[in-house]
Design an enzyme around this catalytic site. Structure first.
Site, PDB file in Angstrom:
ATOM      1  N   HIS A   1     -27.311 -49.926   1.130  1.00 54.85           N
ATOM      2  CA  HIS A   1     -26.976 -51.265   1.619  1.00 54.85           C
ATOM      3  C   HIS A   1     -25.764 -51.141   2.539  1.00 54.85           C
ATOM      4  O   HIS A   1     -24.702 -50.669   2.132  1.00 54.85           O
ATOM      5  CB  HIS A   1     -26.684 -52.225   0.470  1.00 54.85           C
ATOM      6  CG  HIS A   1     -27.923 -52.669  -0.240  1.00 54.85           C
ATOM      7  ND1 HIS A   1     -28.000 -52.833  -1.591  1.00 54.85           N
ATOM      8  CD2 HIS A   1     -29.174 -52.961   0.254  1.00 54.85           C
ATOM      9  CE1 HIS A   1     -29.244 -53.226  -1.915  1.00 54.85           C
ATOM     10  NE2 HIS A   1     -29.962 -53.296  -0.807  1.00 54.85           N
TER      11      HIS A   1
ATOM     12  N   GLU B   1     -21.888 -52.082   1.925  1.00 55.38           N
ATOM     13  CA  GLU B   1     -21.223 -51.613   0.707  1.00 55.38           C
ATOM     14  C   GLU B   1     -20.350 -50.395   1.017  1.00 55.38           C
ATOM     15  O   GLU B   1     -20.591 -49.269   0.558  1.00 55.38           O
ATOM     16  CB  GLU B   1     -22.283 -51.371  -0.381  1.00 55.38           C
ATOM     17  CG  GLU B   1     -22.996 -52.685  -0.732  1.00 55.38           C
ATOM     18  CD  GLU B   1     -24.249 -52.547  -1.581  1.00 55.38           C
ATOM     19  OE1 GLU B   1     -24.494 -51.450  -2.102  1.00 55.38           O
ATOM     20  OE2 GLU B   1     -24.981 -53.556  -1.715  1.00 55.38           O
TER      21      GLU B   1
ATOM     22  N   ARG C   1     -26.695 -56.174   5.401  1.00 55.43           N
ATOM     23  CA  ARG C   1     -27.191 -55.481   4.208  1.00 55.43           C
ATOM     24  C   ARG C   1     -28.367 -54.546   4.506  1.00 55.43           C
ATOM     25  O   ARG C   1     -28.454 -53.440   3.971  1.00 55.43           O
ATOM     26  CB  ARG C   1     -27.644 -56.538   3.192  1.00 55.43           C
ATOM     27  CG  ARG C   1     -28.467 -56.012   1.998  1.00 55.43           C
ATOM     28  CD  ARG C   1     -28.866 -57.198   1.115  1.00 55.43           C
ATOM     29  NE  ARG C   1     -29.826 -56.865   0.080  1.00 55.43           N
ATOM     30  CZ  ARG C   1     -29.514 -56.529  -1.181  1.00 55.43           C
ATOM     31  NH1 ARG C   1     -28.249 -56.455  -1.547  1.00 55.43           N
ATOM     32  NH2 ARG C   1     -30.455 -56.286  -2.061  1.00 55.43           N
TER      33      ARG C   1
ATOM     34  N   ARG D   1     -35.792 -52.526  -1.593  1.00 56.02           N
ATOM     35  CA  ARG D   1     -37.028 -53.163  -2.026  1.00 56.02           C
ATOM     36  C   ARG D   1     -38.219 -52.489  -1.351  1.00 56.02           C
ATOM     37  O   ARG D   1     -39.330 -52.955  -1.445  1.00 56.02           O
ATOM     38  CB  ARG D   1     -37.035 -54.660  -1.652  1.00 56.02           C
ATOM     39  CG  ARG D   1     -35.907 -55.477  -2.228  1.00 56.02           C
ATOM     40  CD  ARG D   1     -35.987 -55.626  -3.743  1.00 56.02           C
ATOM     41  NE  ARG D   1     -34.880 -56.448  -4.246  1.00 56.02           N
ATOM     42  CZ  ARG D   1     -33.653 -55.983  -4.502  1.00 56.02           C
ATOM     43  NH1 ARG D   1     -33.374 -54.694  -4.339  1.00 56.02           N
ATOM     44  NH2 ARG D   1     -32.712 -56.799  -4.946  1.00 56.02           N
TER      45      ARG D   1
ATOM     46  N   SER E   1     -22.398 -51.480  -4.359  1.00 55.89           N
ATOM     47  CA  SER E   1     -21.373 -52.396  -4.852  1.00 55.89           C
ATOM     48  C   SER E   1     -21.948 -53.812  -4.755  1.00 55.89           C
ATOM     49  O   SER E   1     -22.840 -54.036  -3.924  1.00 55.89           O
ATOM     50  CB  SER E   1     -20.086 -52.291  -4.017  1.00 55.89           C
ATOM     51  OG  SER E   1     -20.257 -52.877  -2.739  1.00 55.89           O
TER      52      SER E   1
ATOM     53  N   GLU F   1     -22.964 -49.948  -9.650  1.00 56.49           N
ATOM     54  CA  GLU F   1     -22.360 -51.026  -8.863  1.00 56.49           C
ATOM     55  C   GLU F   1     -20.851 -50.894  -9.037  1.00 56.49           C
ATOM     56  O   GLU F   1     -20.312 -51.130 -10.107  1.00 56.49           O
ATOM     57  CB  GLU F   1     -22.833 -52.399  -9.351  1.00 56.49           C
ATOM     58  CG  GLU F   1     -24.330 -52.651  -9.203  1.00 56.49           C
ATOM     59  CD  GLU F   1     -24.754 -53.017  -7.781  1.00 56.49           C
ATOM     60  OE1 GLU F   1     -23.890 -53.070  -6.870  1.00 56.49           O
ATOM     61  OE2 GLU F   1     -25.963 -53.243  -7.577  1.00 56.49           O
TER      62      GLU F   1
END
Ligand code: 0X9
Ligand code: ZN
Length: 295
Positions: free
Chosen positions: A65, A68, A116, A134, A184, A258
């Protein structure tokens, strides 16, 4: 050349660091060239090994992502530690991919801090990008809005970045013991699956290893990571990388970390937070590796 932990490195600088590290440590380090992103950036991983045949292996990827930014320093810290300690290389071969979504990561530096997704255009839409977490080929969910932050892509592995990781994981299934995706934020250690709260067969080991890891993190500075099933602790997902690695039977131990958040919205901790995060998370990851290889 030691990685910087006092600022957020840009993508080119991280890749240059990986290349220099490999060049400077030819007996230990080798380049894992996973191919190119949509916009042609190199997906450069690093392998750290004692060179023995038949070793087990562990995998870490960071910043799938884009926004992050606190994640890549954790991958770089792993590299620093494993380079410095031959005992760690006797445990397993280590594979580390510091920036799994280089197009998005770069875009988050140049254009939109909180980007993202990937940067592949969607045909017939002005909304760009797919949520790479995803897009993996495990229970991929083909329904989604181009403009959604969790758009799963036009097909499983439509994103070359995800296909590259998936290909590595599936073709190293025999040796892979542990898969870790570093994200994160939330101070969470998440284990499979994301689509169901039904316990997986080795859930007790997953929780025991995750708890040992959380204990090691807490021992550094008191931060308590919570160990949870992804679907129960967060929300339901399909096509995530950790679930792919576990679901196809490649890695018996598979997690999403995370990290701590910061700044408004959580995805923007100050650079001054990097050192603290890497200092506390490294012992946790080391513990996780030790546990997963011993059990
Ligand atoms: O939603 C995600 O992809 C991850 N959270 S984030 O805030 N970094 O976007 C969590 C993924 C956890 N793993 C699974 N749900 N399988
Ligand atoms: Zn994430």
């Amino acid at each position: 050349r030691v990685a910087a932990y006092d600022r957020f490195m840009e993508f080119e600088e991280i890749n240059a660091h990986v290349l220099e590290t490999v060049a400077a440590n030819p007996d230990i380090a080798s380049l894992v060239d996973l191919g190119l992103s949509t916009e042609g950036r190199e997906l450069l991983g690093i392998k750290l090994s004692n060179g023995a045949a038949g070793q087990k292996s562990v995998w870490f990827d960071c910043a799938i992502h884009a926004r992050e930014w606190i994640a890549p320093p954790v991958c770089l810290r792993i590299i620093d530690e494993v380079l410095a300690d031959p005992a760690l290389r006797d445990l397993a071969d280590w594979y580390i991919l510091p920036v799994a979504n280089p197009d998005g990561y770069s875009y988050s530096h140049t254009d939109e801090r909180f980007w993202r997704k990937t940067r592949r255009p969607n045909e017939g839409s002005s909304c760009v990008g797919t949520d790479p977490n995803r897009n993996f080929d495990f229970l991929w969910d083909g329904v989604g809005d181009f403009c959604s932050e969790v758009y799963p892509g036009s097909s499983a592995f439509s994103e070359p970045e995800c296909g590259a990781i998936g290909n590595f994981v599936s073709s190293n299934a025999d040796s892979l013991v542990l898969y870790v995706a570093v994200h994160s934020y939330g101070e969470l250690i998440l284990y499979p699956f994301g689509h169901t709260v039904e316990p997986v067969p080795n859930v007790d080991d997953l929780i025991a290893a995750g708890t040992a890891s959380a204990d090691a993190i807490e021992a550094v500075g008191g931060t308590r990571y919570s160990v949870e099933n992804s679907a129960a602790g967060l929300y339901f997902t399909f096509g995530a990388s950790d679930d792919y690695a576990y679901g196809i039977g490649a890695a018996l131990y598979s997690y999403t970390y995370e990290l701590s958040g910061g700044g408004s919205g959580g995805f923007n901790p100050p650079a001054s937070a990097i050192q603290t995060v890497v200092d506390e998370v490294w012992p946790g990851l080391k513990t996780l590796v030790e546990y997963s290889l011993a059990n």
